[in-house]
Structures are given as structure tokens and as C-alpha cells.
Design a protein around this motif. Structure first.
Motif, mmCIF file in Angstrom:
data_model
loop_
_atom_site.group_PDB
_atom_site.id
_atom_site.type_symbol
_atom_site.label_atom_id
_atom_site.label_comp_id
_atom_site.label_asym_id
_atom_site.label_seq_id
_atom_site.Cartn_x
_atom_site.Cartn_y
_atom_site.Cartn_z
ATOM 1 N N SER A 103 28.335 37.293 44.896
ATOM 2 C CA SER A 103 29.827 38.033 45.132
ATOM 3 C C SER A 103 30.096 38.769 43.855
ATOM 4 O O SER A 103 30.394 40.159 43.754
ATOM 5 C CB SER A 103 30.851 37.096 45.468
ATOM 6 N N PRO B 212 32.146 40.789 49.903
ATOM 7 C CA PRO B 212 32.533 39.977 48.588
ATOM 8 C C PRO B 212 33.741 38.880 49.157
ATOM 9 O O PRO B 212 33.616 37.861 48.699
ATOM 10 C CB PRO B 212 33.115 40.906 47.872
ATOM 11 N N TYR C 26 27.563 41.840 43.462
ATOM 12 C CA TYR C 26 27.834 42.704 44.564
ATOM 13 C C TYR C 26 29.180 43.691 44.248
ATOM 14 O O TYR C 26 29.010 44.815 44.406
ATOM 15 C CB TYR C 26 28.253 41.984 46.020
ATOM 16 N N LEU D 8 31.833 36.153 50.984
ATOM 17 C CA LEU D 8 30.791 35.366 49.891
ATOM 18 C C LEU D 8 32.031 34.369 49.309
ATOM 19 O O LEU D 8 31.743 33.025 49.043
ATOM 20 C CB LEU D 8 30.232 36.195 49.061
ATOM 21 N N ASN D 9 33.053 34.944 48.892
ATOM 22 C CA ASN D 9 34.009 34.099 48.399
ATOM 23 C C ASN D 9 34.647 33.060 49.179
ATOM 24 O O ASN D 9 34.593 31.773 48.649
ATOM 25 C CB ASN D 9 35.202 34.924 47.571
#
Length: 197
Positions: free
Chosen positions: A166, A182, A169, A185-186
Motif C-alpha cells: 500500500s 490502497p 503504491y 490493501l490497508n
């Protein structure tokens, strides 16, 4: 792992070392700090020094091999590392692997046969592998969405890599608030989404 307190100490140490050794050019991001760390290791080599660009390319690829397919730091076979380096056009793959091991001390052999390697620092491996994936996927939304499906099935131990990915990115693409990569992903790394303005 990135999720533990160990990363904070490592980052503080890396940042302090780079502040003391450089004039200007202090990395503003964690991915930049990781690449800067490799540059610092490489800067100390005086004889037969490889260019930073080659070190970055090789280290990212080796890190990826040391995380894939579990997305957690693990051992990689020497033969797989050599094959991967050759596949991306690094002709003297054996020498480059030796350089990462014996000159930069970024990787270490494990076991008596010395045919398996791991990164000396897990957070470094996670960030370099994340940078590798960012390089490979670029802005290809279909690849990122496919990866997010895979990431949804990963165990909690892969959260360090997901957080690093993340961060890489965001650093590389400076996404808009509507970019779900992102945020996803987080979320998958069990973190709250990063607020964007």
C-alpha cells in the motif's frame, strides 16, 4: 514484520544513518528510505561496485522470490533466484547473488548446503518485494484487482507485505481518493483506510 514495533526502530535507524551520511536528498517516503539504505550499503563498496540501478533491480527480484507465494518472508532456493535473475536479463546472476550476500550483506544463506537464502531484514524484504510488484503491475487495474482477490485469502501474517505494498503504491502513483487499491490493501492488512484530502 511491518506491523510490529520492530519496523519503527529499523526506520529510525535507517533515517538517522542517511541523515548523517548524506547532504540533502533524504528520502521522504519509506520505500525511498529502503532504496536509500541499499544505496548506502552499495556506496561503501569501492572495488567492482555494481550500479545502484542493478542492485535495486536484483534486490527487488530476490525479495519477491523470498516472499512469493505466501507473501511472508521465507527461504528461496538459490536455483530459483539464479533463474529469476537470468530471466530479467542479469547475465551474471551468480555474481550478482554473491554481491548481495558477500558485499552488501543484504541476504544470507541458510543451512549447511547454503542453497537457500533469506533477507537479513524482513521489512526490507517486504518493501523491496512490494516495489517489485508495483514495477510489474504499473497502472494495470485488472492486475491490481486480481491481486486484491488473492490478497483477500492471505493469512494475517502477510499483513506486513500488504502494508508495504500500500505504501509503495501510494508513493509511486499518488492515487486519487477514489482509487480503491490502497484502501483495500490497508483494510486487508487490518488497518483503517488512510484519510486523503
Amino acid at each position: 514484520m511491518v506491523g510490529s514495533g520492530q519496523i519503527t526502530v529499523l526506520l529510525a535507524k535507517l533515517y538517522a544513518e542517511q541523515v548523517m551520511s548524506q547532504t540533502g536528498n533524504i528520502p521522504a517516503t519509506v520505500p525511498g528510505l529502503m532504496l536509500g539504505y541499499l544505496n548506502e550499503l552499495n556506496r561503501d563498496i569501492t572495488l567492482d561496485r555494481l550500479p545502484d540501478r542493478v542492485v535495486h533491480q536484483a534486490a527487488k527480484l530476490v525479495a519477491w522470490q523470498c516472499l512469493y507465494p505466501t507473501y511472508q518472508p521465507h527461504l528461496a532456493q538459490r536455483s530459483a533466484l539464479i533463474q529469476s535473475l537470468l530471466a530479467v536479463g542479469i547475465d551474471d546472476a551468480d555474481a550478482v547473488l554473491e554481491y548481495l550476500e558477500h558485499r552488501l550483506y543484504a541476504i544470507q544463506p541458510i543451512g549447511t548446503s547454503q542453497q537457500q537464502f533469506r533477507f537479513c531484514l524482513d521489512p526490507l524484504a517486504e518493501y523491496l518485494a512490494a516495489l517489485y510488484l508495483v514495477d510489474i503491475y504499473g497502472t494495470d487495474g485488472s492486475q491490481w484487482h486480481s491481486f486484491l482477490k488473492t490478497a483477500a485469502t492471505l493469512p494475517p501474517a502477510a499483513s506486513g507485505f500488504l502494508l508495504a505494498l500500500s505504501d509503495c503504491y501510494v508513493t509511486e502513483f499518488m492515487p486519487q481518493a477514489t482509487d480503491i487499491v490502497p484502501q483495500e490493501l490497508n483494510r486487508l492488512a487490518a488497518l483503517q483506510p488512510v484519510a486523503t484530502s
